[in-house]
Motif scaffolding. Structure first.
Motif, mmCIF file in Angstrom:
data_model
loop_
_atom_site.group_PDB
_atom_site.id
_atom_site.type_symbol
_atom_site.label_atom_id
_atom_site.label_comp_id
_atom_site.label_asym_id
_atom_site.label_seq_id
_atom_site.Cartn_x
_atom_site.Cartn_y
_atom_site.Cartn_z
ATOM 1 N N CYS A 155 0.860 -1.184 0.000
ATOM 2 C CA CYS A 155 0.000 0.000 0.000
ATOM 3 C C CYS A 155 0.893 1.230 0.000
ATOM 4 O O CYS A 155 1.887 1.282 0.738
ATOM 5 C CB CYS A 155 -0.924 -0.011 1.223
ATOM 6 N N THR A 160 -1.689 3.340 6.373
ATOM 7 C CA THR A 160 -2.586 2.195 6.266
ATOM 8 C C THR A 160 -1.896 0.936 6.774
ATOM 9 O O THR A 160 -0.746 0.663 6.427
ATOM 10 C CB THR A 160 -3.023 1.981 4.801
ATOM 11 N N LEU A 162 -0.894 -2.712 6.765
ATOM 12 C CA LEU A 162 -0.821 -3.825 5.818
ATOM 13 C C LEU A 162 -1.565 -5.033 6.367
ATOM 14 O O LEU A 162 -2.165 -5.804 5.604
ATOM 15 C CB LEU A 162 0.641 -4.188 5.541
ATOM 16 N N ILE A 165 -5.216 -4.783 5.563
ATOM 17 C CA ILE A 165 -5.443 -5.138 4.157
ATOM 18 C C ILE A 165 -5.418 -6.654 4.014
ATOM 19 O O ILE A 165 -6.247 -7.247 3.310
ATOM 20 C CB ILE A 165 -4.378 -4.490 3.251
#
Length: 491
Positions: A155, A160, A162, A165
């Motif tokens: 990303c 964010t 990981l 995700i």
């Protein structure tokens, strides 16, 4: 966007054992019910324009639940039903399906359609499941951290997570019915891979030279192909030493496999993932444990119950290390100062027996998962506040003082991304009251789980629960002892 898990098992009430992985065919009515519920929110919402093509598709599924769910998963993307023309394209792709005397090859062909329907990032994560034995209990966290270490999850936004995700990827595989979720206390904590799906993964993996597997049925390594990833499910043999093992990016061992002929660790120059879970490396004198710390490309080092007794200062050389699992090695009582140099470390798992934590643990600014750190030292507790990315914290105390509790409340108050907090008291006191934590802490909205166990007590319900419970809308697990519960608390 967060991908939630759709509970497929609940859709299969017609199956005798509630499993979509049985091979006994369903009746036509049960097949329709399973198919429609998987695609549409309720049966009454099924558009008539899809009726004819859906009947043709179901005929080719032969009533096999796994085939029905697999095909249904292809027809839905991000909770949106694909247009009718794509249903016809899929129908033509199925071929003869499972209509007459379905074989393993026919089932694999249908499962293959699901694989080629995946986005590229999901295909790679799916193939990585070939590292694990058939129907192996794969913990979700371990799998996701391995994906991250292999750079399968990326990303551009540094803020964010990981791992989060990776959780979405995991949930997508569950929703496609390609992995079976395993639950504990209502939470998905692991998965298994059905034998039919596992056969597909291993076949695709072999074609692409993705993973080399050594087990009871595959006991040789081609001298003509580089080994990219090695799954040791059987003893490694002497003739394997001279193969292209040195190019491996991932090595994982299973079932206490004999690694007597494992090449020296220093030969694996490109290794990113090394998982020696329950493989006692102390029994093999030819393997110099100190060579582990020279694997400079290493991102994931799993040493759970591996028989090591110390972590040397050389661990500081592993500047790319993201995951270090030291659990189950109870002779490790301290961490070296060099551990504070691992700025990329995102997950550190130790045991409460490792009671001596070096000053400067707060330098681990990438840390997201910290378990089970000992909080007896004031400096350690104060350092926690620097780990702003921390999502999961499991901390134990053998002693507790007002000064220590104040420092803990101040540090945990800085963790605005925290999702799970588990606190243990292992000392000899009868009870330890945590009223400062109950009064002064203001948890972030991200909090999902909170537990305070083993002699830790709140005099009354924590203020942060009583004042504005709607603020903690994501809180789904709460495990605390409260000395006095009032009527208004119950409301």
């Amino acid at each position: 966007m967060t991908t939630r898990i759709v509970s497929v098992a609940k859709l299969c009430c017609s199956c005798a054992d509630g499993s979509i992985y049985q091979m006994e065919p369903l009746s036509d009515d049960d097949s329709k019910r399973l198919f429609y519920k998987r695609i549409f929110s309720h049966e009454s919402g099924f558009p008539l324009e899809f009726e004819e093509v859906s009947i043709d598709i179901l005929k080719k599924c032969g009533g096999v639940p796994l085939a029905i769910i697999t095909i249904a998963g292809i027809l839905v993307i991000n909770h949106h039903v694909k247009p009718k023309d794509e249903w016809h394209v899929l129908l033509d792709s199925i071929g003869r399906g499972l209509t007459k005397d379905p074989s393993v090859e026919d089932m694999l062909r249908i499962l293959t359609l699901s694989y080629y329907d995946m986005p590229s990032h999901l295909k790679t994560c799916f193939l990585y499941l070939s590292m694990f034995p058939e129907y192996h209990y794969i913990t979700k966290d371990q799998l996701i951290w391995m994906w991250i270490a292999e750079s399968f999850i990326q990303c551009e936004d540094p803020q964010t997570s990981l791992f989060e995700i990776g959780e979405n990827y995991f949930n997508e595989l569950v929703n496609r019915s390609l992995i079976q979720p395993e639950y504990f206390d209502g939470f998905v904590i692991a998965c298994r891979v059905h034998n039919s799906v596992h056969d597909l993964i291993c076949s695709l993996s072999s074609e692409e030279n993705f993973t080399t597997i050594l087990n009871d049925t595959r006991d040789s390594i081609s001298s003509k192909r580089k080994v990219r990833r090695l799954s040791l499910q059987n003893s490694i043999k002497e003739e394997h030493q001279n193969t292209h093992l040195k190019f491996a990016r991932s090595i994982a061992t299973f079932d206490d496999v004999d690694i007597g002929f494992m090449p020296h660790f220093s030969r694996f120059l490109f290794l990113r993932v090394l998982d020696l879970t329950e493989c006692d490396v102390s029994d093999h004198n030819h393997l110099n444990i100190r060579e582990l710390w020279s694997l400079l490309q290493l991102r994931y080092l799993g040493l759970y119950k591996s028989g090591i007794s110390e972590v040397p200062e050389e661990v500081g050389k592993l500047q790319f290390l993201q995951v270090l699992d030291l659990r189950g090695n109870y002779d490790i009582t301290e961490l070296p100062l060099a551990i504070t140099k691992l700025r990329r470390l995102m997950c550190l798992q130790i045991d409460s027996s490792c009671s001596r934590i070096p000053d400067g643990i707060g330098n681990l600014i990438s840390m997201e998962n910290l378990s089970s750190i000992c909080g007896d030292c004031l400096g350690t507790v104060e350092d926690l506040g620097n780990m702003e990315r921390l999502r999961n914290l499991n901390i134990s105390f053998n002693v507790m003082s007002l000064e220590l509790e104040q420092a803990f409340v101040e540090s945990i108050g800085k963790l605005r991304n925290i999702q799970c907090v588990h606190i243990w008291f292992l000392g000899y006191h009868h009870y330890v009251f945590m009223d400062l934590l109950g009064r002064d802490w203001a948890p972030p909205q991200s909090l999902r789980e909170f537990s305070a166990k083993f002699k830790l007590v709140f005099s009354k319900l924590p203020t942060w629960l009583r004042r504005n419970p709607s603020h903690l809308s994501q809180l789904s697990r709460l495990d605390i002892f409260v000395d006095e519960v009032r009527q208004e608390d119950l409301e």
